[in-house]
Design an enzyme around this catalytic site. Sequence first.
Site: not given
Ligand code: CAA
Length: 263
Positions: A66, A111, A114, A134
Amino acid sequence: MTYSSIELVRADGIATLTFNRPKALNALNTILLQELADALDSIAQDETVRVLILTGAGEKSFIAGADITEIATLTPLAAKKFAQFGQDIISKLQSLPIPVIAAVNGYALGGGCEMALACDFIYASDKAIFGLPEITLGVIPGFGGTQRLPRLIGASLAKEMIFTGKHLSAAEAKAIGLVNKTFAPEELQAAVDAISRLIATKGKASLCAAKQTVNQGLNGDLTTGLAIERDAFALCLASPDAKEGTSAFLEKRKPVFTGELHS
Ligand code: CAA
């Protein structure tokens, strides 16, 4: 509806829906989820589509979860609404009558994992990464992960993933039964296309009945599941495709299924 965050293409009985926010690793924001809901309604009404493929744009990600920029600002009440909104759409995906294949080409986190769990099965690139991270954000999965993951891989393995938030490689995901098959990244699309084409040669009535029977049966006891199977079997036999399939066997030729749902 015009789509900005997904792409939907239909050809030869197969629909391909691509999550298309590659700069945000295809994170699920409200607009994308609204477009997904609209696309699922349109696919459900399209009698020509027999298989749906879900995949992510770009080389890095299926869906990275998400959209955290949206989640970060939510009040508890708004968070509950957001979770309900996402859960409803992912349940709509799971209950789509036709088979749905997740072609996981990269990150399937939160998400995104999921979303893949609500598909009928997952084929993955061997570079794909799965996880429910999460807990590292101080929350828990909110789009069905605490419910669908233990049903698929068992409670202990699911709890380990949810409590640690650790990333799993595609090989690890395959070993625990989360993924059916893995492929070199450049071979994933061809493999998903091939299995989709094979499924799309089958009769639509029997495909839909098979999916519904497995899914409904999993929610109840064996006796109830067998009763559901009997009814669905009988209903299938009344379809034009069953007439064609059995005649083709007896006439020693290949069946040509029209997908007509009523005789
Ligand atoms: N939401 C919003 N933006 C996201 C995102 C997310 N879930 N995941 C990645 N992005 C964005 C980053 O902010 C970044 O944007 P900018 O270039 O503007 O800074 C861009 O995508 C590229 O990401 P990274 O620079 O972080 O890329 P990376 O290769 O270094 O890392 C990653 C990749 C490991 C996937 C890392 O981006 C990450 O950990 N993302 C979050 C994953 C996460 O925690 N997901 C769970 C979300 S909560 C959820 O899903 C709740 C639910 O159950 C509904």
